[in-house]
Enzyme design. Structure first.
Site, PDB file in Angstrom:
ATOM      1  N   CYS A   1      28.330  69.155  66.195  1.00 29.84           N
ATOM      2  CA  CYS A   1      28.378  69.553  67.610  1.00 29.84           C
ATOM      3  C   CYS A   1      29.293  68.608  68.379  1.00 29.84           C
ATOM      4  O   CYS A   1      29.458  67.454  68.014  1.00 29.84           O
ATOM      5  CB  CYS A   1      26.966  69.513  68.197  1.00 29.84           C
ATOM      6  SG  CYS A   1      26.893  69.857  69.962  1.00 29.84           S
TER       7      CYS A   1
ATOM      8  N   SER B   1      28.869  67.069  71.090  1.00 30.19           N
ATOM      9  CA  SER B   1      28.220  65.867  71.627  1.00 30.19           C
ATOM     10  C   SER B   1      28.229  64.726  70.616  1.00 30.19           C
ATOM     11  O   SER B   1      28.280  63.557  71.002  1.00 30.19           O
ATOM     12  CB  SER B   1      26.783  66.174  72.032  1.00 30.19           C
ATOM     13  OG  SER B   1      26.776  67.217  72.955  1.00 30.19           O
TER      14      SER B   1
ATOM     15  N   HIS C   1      31.428  63.188  71.069  1.00 31.04           N
ATOM     16  CA  HIS C   1      31.473  62.425  72.319  1.00 31.04           C
ATOM     17  C   HIS C   1      30.994  60.987  72.089  1.00 31.04           C
ATOM     18  O   HIS C   1      31.390  60.088  72.812  1.00 31.04           O
ATOM     19  CB  HIS C   1      30.615  63.095  73.399  1.00 31.04           C
ATOM     20  CG  HIS C   1      31.245  64.329  73.990  1.00 31.04           C
ATOM     21  ND1 HIS C   1      32.596  64.545  73.976  1.00 31.04           N
ATOM     22  CD2 HIS C   1      30.711  65.397  74.631  1.00 31.04           C
ATOM     23  CE1 HIS C   1      32.869  65.698  74.576  1.00 31.04           C
ATOM     24  NE2 HIS C   1      31.737  66.245  74.968  1.00 31.04           N
TER      25      HIS C   1
ATOM     26  N   HIS D   1      22.467  66.036  65.537  1.00 29.17           N
ATOM     27  CA  HIS D   1      21.256  66.457  66.255  1.00 29.17           C
ATOM     28  C   HIS D   1      21.025  67.957  66.108  1.00 29.17           C
ATOM     29  O   HIS D   1      20.202  68.519  66.829  1.00 29.17           O
ATOM     30  CB  HIS D   1      21.372  66.074  67.733  1.00 29.17           C
ATOM     31  CG  HIS D   1      22.527  66.735  68.416  1.00 29.17           C
ATOM     32  ND1 HIS D   1      23.817  66.286  68.238  1.00 29.17           N
ATOM     33  CD2 HIS D   1      22.596  67.823  69.207  1.00 29.17           C
ATOM     34  CE1 HIS D   1      24.633  67.083  68.923  1.00 29.17           C
ATOM     35  NE2 HIS D   1      23.917  68.034  69.508  1.00 29.17           N
TER      36      HIS D   1
ATOM     37  N   CYS E   1      20.675  73.277  68.359  1.00 31.92           N
ATOM     38  CA  CYS E   1      21.462  72.908  69.545  1.00 31.92           C
ATOM     39  C   CYS E   1      22.328  74.051  70.063  1.00 31.92           C
ATOM     40  O   CYS E   1      21.953  74.752  70.980  1.00 31.92           O
ATOM     41  CB  CYS E   1      22.318  71.659  69.318  1.00 31.92           C
ATOM     42  SG  CYS E   1      23.245  71.217  70.805  1.00 31.92           S
TER      43      CYS E   1
END
Ligand code: COD
Ligand code: ZN
Ligand code: ZN
Length: 375
Positions: free
Chosen positions: A47, A49, A52, A68, A175
């Protein structure tokens, strides 16, 4: 031989510092303490994130094991765990559901105060992590850390799912899929026959489209500056696709003209301030609802004319599609098993876990919608 109660040695993708590739390391995973669950990971999605954290735009203590969006099988449980048992198929929940805090008790809200997202500590609820590598403690990420063959999570951050579910698909329910789908069906509450506009056609935006279609929207207008995204958007339910670069006026004006004054529901699924404004203005001034799904750049704000809201518009946003995670995830998996929505079109690449850096290269190059890593 049972591994319960023992330290497990396994492989994990460790991020030692920002801006560096993932390093596959031998780590130790301590047994779960009371109210914790140790999971053997089977599949995990890549993902944005997670990236990030690599780029430093999401703050998290280092060294860390991120990831996650996973699914796995319970290996062992700590004292007092009642909602899952060894052998259960499960999805870790980056947005937990303690059931006791003010938010969990609120009928509509879902961002449980026990989350590790708002002010990341990089630990489980007891303030420590179960991972070590080369004698150093390694931080958790969002209470999930799925980029490891084994992980430990708090019981409030894991949901038991159908024994028959394909983990290499339903991991997306952890997610990306749920974030988009829930934004349509739960946050906006898209109504049958309505008109929707979806800004941004990545994996999350496409999941919004799936949600709008499931909710019975009559028109779903997909908006993206990359026309290569249109074919999949149409396949999933978009009725029209438009590129803002093809018009010499703002896209919100184009949408207002196309829809008798504005759409019923608009979604910003890019994470840009200018498109958040366009999405807001493109929904009808008196009865439109606009939902922010994308995460805006750190600490950036948007000036808003209050008149935009005074006439009756609604502007909202949510994490994890507004769903109370522990309650909703098993139901979403059941809905997938009942073929109420597809996940397959979102999965463009499947790679062995060891090729995690390749998975992130695909994400950064914009070549993948979702890459699933399998263990
Ligand atoms: N106008 C129109 N389209 C644009 C523009 C623009 N100015 N700029 C970019 N786009 C398009 C791109 O071409 C691309 O197709 C799309 O927007 C963005 O897609 P991706 O692939 O970059 O992104 P996604 O779908 O994987 O996710 C984007 C989010 C913004 C939703 C991302 O921030 C996210 O995952 N948010 C989830 C929020 C959350 O709950 N986070 C917690 C854990 S993840
Ligand atoms: Zn995510
Ligand atoms: Zn709670």
């Amino acid at each position: 031989m049972s591994t319960a109660g023992k330290v497990i040695k396994c492989k994990a993708a460790v991020l030692w510092e920002p801006h560096k590739p993932f390093s596959i390391e031998d780590i130790e995973v301590a047994p779960p303490k009371a109210h914790e669950v140790r999971i053997k990971m089977v599949a995990t999605g890549v993902c944005r994130s997670d990236d990030h954290v690599v780029s430093g735009s999401m703050v998290s203590p280092f060294p860390v094991i991120v990831g996650h969006e996973g699914a796995g099988i319970v290996e062992s449980v700590g004292e007092g765990v009642t909602s899952v048992k060894p052998g259960d198929k499960v999805i870790p929940l980056f947005s937990p559901q303690c059931g006791k805090c003010r938010v969990c008790k609120h009928p509509e809200s879902n961002f449980c105060t026990k989350n590790d997202l708002k002010k990341p500590q990089g630990t489980l609820l007891d303030g420590t992590s179960r991972f070590t590598c080369k004698e150093k403690p390694i931080h958790n990420f969002l209470g999930t850390s799925t980029f490891s063959q084994y992980t430990v999570v708090d019981e409030i951050a894991v949901a038991k799912i159908d024994d028959a579910s394909p983990l290499e698909k339903v991991c997306l329910i952890g997610c990306g899929f749920t974030t988009g789908y829930g934004s349509a069906v739960k946050v906006a509450k898209v109504t049958p026959g309505s008109t929707c506009a979806v800004f941004g056609l990545g994996g999350v935006g496409l999941s919004v489209i799936i949600g709008c279609k499931t909710a019975g929207a009559a028109r779903i207008i997909a908006v993206d500056i990359n026309k290569d995204k249109f074919a999949k958007a149409k396949q999933l339910g978009a009725t029209e696709c438009i590129n803002p670069q093809d018009y010499n006026k703002p896209i919100e004006e184009v949408l207002q003209e196309m829809t008798d004054g504005g759409v019923d529901f608009s979604f910003e699924v890019i994470g840009r301030l200018d498109t958040m404004n366009s999405a807001l203005v493109s929904c009808h001034a008196a009865c439109g609802v606009s939902v922010i799904v994308g995460v805006p750049p750190n600490a950036k704000t948007l000036p808003v004319n209050p008149m935009l809201l005074l006439l009756g518009r609604t502007w909202k946003g949510a994490i994890f599609g507004g769903f109370k995670s522990k309650d909703a995830v098993p139901k979403l998996v059941a809905d997938f098993m009942a073929k109420k929505f597809p996940l397959e079109p979102l999965i463009t690449h499947v790679l062995p876990f060891e090729k995690i850096n390749e998975g992130f290269d695909l994400l950064r190059a914009g070549k993948s919608i979702r890459t699933v890593l399998t263990f």
